[in-house]
Write an enzyme that holds these catalytic residues in place. Structure first.
Site: not given
Length: 247
Positions: A7, A9, A153, A158
């Site tokens: 994941d 960001e 998040h 995640d």
């Protein structure tokens, strides 16, 4: 099989508009089991956040100011994912951003799909649950993955949640021990064909009602969680397994 649940960001929703990666989180699985190895880093994006993006992650430019740039971690990141299958929720988003970061460093770094295969868990979820919400939060709720600690998040958190949700979403033989059992049963069958005269009378296992009820409850739980139970469609394996366990 080696898999990396990944994941990212970012500073915004579009790498085409110049947004950058600010965090990468990876969790390694081997043969569908966590190995304990992770890759995690915060990155200095060298650009501003889009409006609203900071609220999603809780990250600030002040916090990221002394963090490495993508160029500083690129080699380590590529070495970590090399040859694996990447499991990513909405893979086009993360892969697009990572490819953009690699392109900034030069053509010698190539693209993510040249280093690793990619499996989009969002597409898998849409196939399993058509017409339903299939965000990571929705999947965690549907599949019984505890995400109560997910207030913001975060790439590593995640990735860890996605790893649990992915294993539940794709649960099958490896989760309930059928892989090793099938291998054992196969070997028993081969032994019988080669030397049947060596096989004497076998003791039978008698299962009482309580054990049968517990067995059925376990199968029902698997069906409820995964949508199907491989035992139901493998009667031959079940019979062979019972025979093997009776030896």
């Amino acid at each position: 099989m080696r898999q990396i649940v990944l994941d990212t960001e970012t500073t915004g929703l579009s790498w085409e508009k110049g947004n950058r990666v600010v965090e990468i989180g990876c969790v390694e699985l081997f043969e569908r089991r966590p190995t304990g190895r992770t890759f995690h880093c915060y990155l200095n994006p060298e650009c501003e956040f889009e409006p609203g993006a900071q609220e999603v992650t809780g990250l600030t430019l002040e916090f990221l100011a002394d963090k490495p740039k993508f160029a500083d971690i690129a080699e380590d990141f590529l070495a970590f994912i090399e040859g694996a299958e990447l499991v990513i929720h909405n893979a086009a988003f993360d892969v697009g951003f990572l490819d953009s970061e690699l392109a900034r460093l030069g053509p010698q770094y190539g693209r993510v799909r040249e280093r690793a295969a990619v499996e989009d868990s969002l597409e898998l979820a849409r196939q399993r649950y058509p017409g339903q919400r299939n965000s990571l939060d929705a999947l965690c709720k549907r599949l019984g993955v505890d995400n109560s600690h997910r207030q913001l998040h975060g790439a590593l958190l995640d990735a860890q949640l996605l790893a649990e949700a992915y294993l539940a979403l794709t649960s099958g033989q490896s989760e309930i021990g059928f892989d090793s059992l099938t291998e054992t049963v196969s070997q028993v069958v081969i032994d019988r064909r080669i030397a049947p005269e060596l096989m004497g009378a076998r003791p039978r296992v008698h299962v009482d009602e309580a054990e049968l009820a517990a067995h059925e409850a376990r199968l029902a739980a698997i069906r409820a969680r995964a949508g199907a139970c491989v035992w139901d469609s493998h009667d031959d394996v079940a019979v062979a397994a019972a025979d093997a366990l009776a030896l």
